[in-house]
Each structure stands twice: as structure tokens, then as C-alpha cells.
Design a protein around this motif. Structure first.
Motif, PDB file in Angstrom:
ATOM      1  N   ARG A   1      -3.407   3.223  -0.477  1.00  0.00           N
ATOM      2  CA  ARG A   1      -4.255   2.358  -1.467  1.00  0.00           C
ATOM      3  C   ARG A   1      -3.558   1.188  -1.665  1.00  0.00           C
ATOM      4  N   ALA A   2      -3.788   0.189  -2.451  1.00  0.00           N
ATOM      5  CA  ALA A   2      -3.419  -0.892  -2.335  1.00  0.00           C
ATOM      6  C   ALA A   2      -3.335  -1.139  -3.633  1.00  0.00           C
TER       7      ALA A   2
ATOM      8  N   GLU B   1       0.851  -0.983  -0.130  1.00  0.00           N
ATOM      9  CA  GLU B   1      -0.399   0.306   0.236  1.00  0.00           C
ATOM     10  C   GLU B   1       0.881   0.985  -0.050  1.00  0.00           C
ATOM     11  N   TYR B   2       0.901   2.023  -1.318  1.00  0.00           N
ATOM     12  CA  TYR B   2       1.355   4.120  -0.956  1.00  0.00           C
ATOM     13  C   TYR B   2       0.771   4.190  -0.218  1.00  0.00           C
ATOM     14  N   VAL B   3       1.250   5.267  -0.208  1.00  0.00           N
ATOM     15  CA  VAL B   3       0.563   6.297   1.189  1.00  0.00           C
ATOM     16  C   VAL B   3       0.307   7.588  -0.228  1.00  0.00           C
ATOM     17  N   TYR B   4      -0.928   8.310  -0.331  1.00  0.00           N
ATOM     18  CA  TYR B   4      -0.788   9.482  -0.843  1.00  0.00           C
ATOM     19  C   TYR B   4      -1.752  10.712  -0.273  1.00  0.00           C
ATOM     20  N   TRP B   5      -1.862  11.888  -0.484  1.00  0.00           N
ATOM     21  CA  TRP B   5      -1.566  12.518  -0.190  1.00  0.00           C
ATOM     22  C   TRP B   5      -2.425  13.575  -1.266  1.00  0.00           C
ATOM     23  N   TYR B   6      -4.155  14.261  -1.521  1.00  0.00           N
ATOM     24  CA  TYR B   6      -4.313  15.244  -1.473  1.00  0.00           C
ATOM     25  C   TYR B   6      -4.795  16.486  -1.083  1.00  0.00           C
ATOM     26  N   ARG B   7      -5.668  17.301  -1.819  1.00  0.00           N
ATOM     27  CA  ARG B   7      -5.809  18.629  -0.908  1.00  0.00           C
ATOM     28  C   ARG B   7      -6.876  19.263  -1.666  1.00  0.00           C
TER      29      ARG B   7
ATOM     30  N   ALA C   1       0.962   2.755  -7.400  1.00  0.00           N
ATOM     31  CA  ALA C   1       1.641   3.745  -7.764  1.00  0.00           C
ATOM     32  C   ALA C   1       1.131   5.529  -8.910  1.00  0.00           C
ATOM     33  N   ASP C   2       0.200   5.227  -9.112  1.00  0.00           N
ATOM     34  CA  ASP C   2      -0.735   6.278 -10.667  1.00  0.00           C
ATOM     35  C   ASP C   2      -1.457   7.065  -9.383  1.00  0.00           C
ATOM     36  N   THR C   3      -1.580   8.468 -10.273  1.00  0.00           N
ATOM     37  CA  THR C   3      -2.267   9.520  -9.791  1.00  0.00           C
ATOM     38  C   THR C   3      -4.178   9.586 -10.273  1.00  0.00           C
ATOM     39  N   GLN C   4      -4.770  10.178 -10.256  1.00  0.00           N
ATOM     40  CA  GLN C   4      -5.979  10.306 -10.704  1.00  0.00           C
ATOM     41  C   GLN C   4      -5.323  12.135  -9.995  1.00  0.00           C
TER      42      GLN C   4
ATOM     43  N   GLU D   1      -6.687   5.980 -19.459  1.00  0.00           N
ATOM     44  CA  GLU D   1      -7.552   4.165 -19.714  1.00  0.00           C
ATOM     45  C   GLU D   1      -8.921   4.664 -18.246  1.00  0.00           C
ATOM     46  N   TYR D   2      -8.257   4.647 -17.574  1.00  0.00           N
ATOM     47  CA  TYR D   2      -9.475   4.683 -16.254  1.00  0.00           C
ATOM     48  C   TYR D   2     -10.119   5.768 -15.785  1.00  0.00           C
TER      49      TYR D   2
END
Lengths: 111, 114
Positions: free
Chosen positions: A91-92, A31-37, B100-103, B30-31
Motif C-alpha cells: 500500500r502506497a 509502499e508498505y507491506v501489510y498483513w491482515y487475516r 502507515a495507518d491501520t484500518q 477521520e476515514y
């Protein structure tokens, strides 16, 4: 996906570093660690993400503890435009996997 | 390069009316995804698509339908709008569904159902 825990709100003085913590004690190895704002009801904006190592880009730095159970997002020189809700997401690596947004931290940058 | 755009920006419907929200992206992703955000809450996934001609249900799919006839467009339909569907709707896109992909998100559509 692992659940995250963030403080509900934080204040930061303009020009100072903003350090936003996130606990993800049940995180899995993939699982990755993501940050959004999200600034005032605009669409969420990607900030940074990482797996194990610390990461830095033009917006922020991400510090992940060695056991990966917590992380800190650092905005090195906060400005008034950084006032936003910051979401920490784990997120996996599954195809089509959604981003699960929790409550986030409301960061208020003050003059 | 406009990124992700959404049409319309605002809409008011009466209960029982129908409408379609349009999402377009020019990044050859794609997504694509549709989320909703209720006041004071985080985003919740409604439906998503892993490629042209495919769709899948997300966390809160009831009351919505979607279509992905063209790679660059993802449509969200409300056949019979209900007050509970009053929300802000965000579209997003990404190269793949991998972690690993960004939305990348659009600016949102604010929908009120009376």
C-alpha cells in the motif's frame, strides 16, 4: 499499488511456527507491506506492517528481504485459532488509499 | 470501546427493495470505508470518506450511495437492490488514509437479495 503473490493454502502443526511467504516484486519505495487475516468470514483483522525493517509485535513477526521484493509473516507458535485466510497487501502512502485484497493464503493449523 | 459496529448483521431483500446499512465507530477516526466481499473473493472497496460531510468512490461504486453526516457514522444505501448485490459488507475506519495507518474492520453485514 504493487501486486502480491501468495500460496493458495498451507498447513501447519499446532505449536510450530507458521511461515507465510509473499512476493511483491514490483513494490515501490513508498509502499508498505501489510498483513491482515480473516477468520471464518469475520471482519479482517490487522496483524502487522512494515516498510523496510523487520517488525515484531505480540501477534507475529514480519521479515522483509533487503531488496523488498518479498516478505514472510511468522506466527511463532501457531494455535488452532490461527486458522484463517492471511492477506499480504502492499500500500502506497496516498491519502484515502484503499486496501487491495487478493486471494490470500488459507492457513490450516492442525492438532 | 466498541470499535467498529455494523447494523444489521443479516438482511434478506427482494429485488428492487431499498435499505441502508449503518456503520459506527467510537475511535474518533477521520476515514471510513465500505467494502464488499463475494464468496471466495477478497474485499473490494465501494466508497470511502475522508471526513465528515465528504465521500468518494472506490473500486465498485455502482448501485450504492453513501453519506457521512456525522464523523462517527457512515451509511451505505442500496436504492434498488439487485441479486448481484448479494454479498457480505464490511465497514472499516482509520485515523488517516496514509500507508502507515491501520484500518479497523467491523463484523460485517450479510445481505441476500432474492
Amino acid at each position: 499499488d504493487a501486486k502480491t503473490t501468495q500460496p493458495t493454502s498451507m498447513d501447519c502443526a499446532e505449536g510450530r511456527a507458521a511461515n507465510l511467504p509473499c512476493n511483491h516484486s514490483t513494490i515501490s519505495g513508498n509502499e508498505y507491506v501489510y498483513w491482515y487475516r480473516q477468520i471464518h468470514s469475520q471482519g479482517p483483522q490487522y496483524i502487522i506492517h512494515g516498510l523496510k525493517n523487520n517488525e515484531t509485535n505480540e501477534m507475529a513477526s514480519l521479515i522483509i528481504t533487503e531488496d523488498r521484493k518479498s516478505s514472510t509473516l511468522i506466527l511463532p507458535h501457531a494455535t488452532l485459532r490461527d486458522t484463517a485466510v492471511y492477506y499480504c497487501i502492499v500500500r502506497a502512502d496516498n491519502a484515502g488509499n484503499m486496501l487491495t485484497f487478493g486471494g490470500g493464503t488459507r492457513l490450516m493449523v492442525k492438532p | 470501546n466498541a470499535g467498529v459496529t455494523q447494523t444489521p448483521k443479516f438482511r434478506v431483500l427482494k429485488t428492487g427493495q431499498s435499505m441502508t446499512l449503518l456503520c459506527a465507530q467510537d475511535m474518533n477516526h477521520e476515514y471510513m470505508y465500505w467494502y464488499r466481499q463475494d464468496p471466495g473473493m477478497g474485499l473490494r472497496l465501494i466508497h470511502y470518506s475522508v471526513g465528515e460531510g465528504t465521500t468518494a468512490k472506490g473500486e465498485v461504486p455502482d448501485g450504492y450511495n453513501v453519506s457521512r453526516l456525522k464523523k462517527q457514522n457512515f451509511l451505505l444505501g442500496l436504492e434498488s437492490a439487485a441479486p448481484s448485490q448479494t454479498s457480505v459488507y464490511f465497514c472499516a475506519s482509520s485515523w488517516s488514509g496514509g500507508a502507515a495507518d491501520t484500518q479497523y474492520f467491523g463484523p460485517g453485514t450479510r445481505l441476500t437479495v432474492l
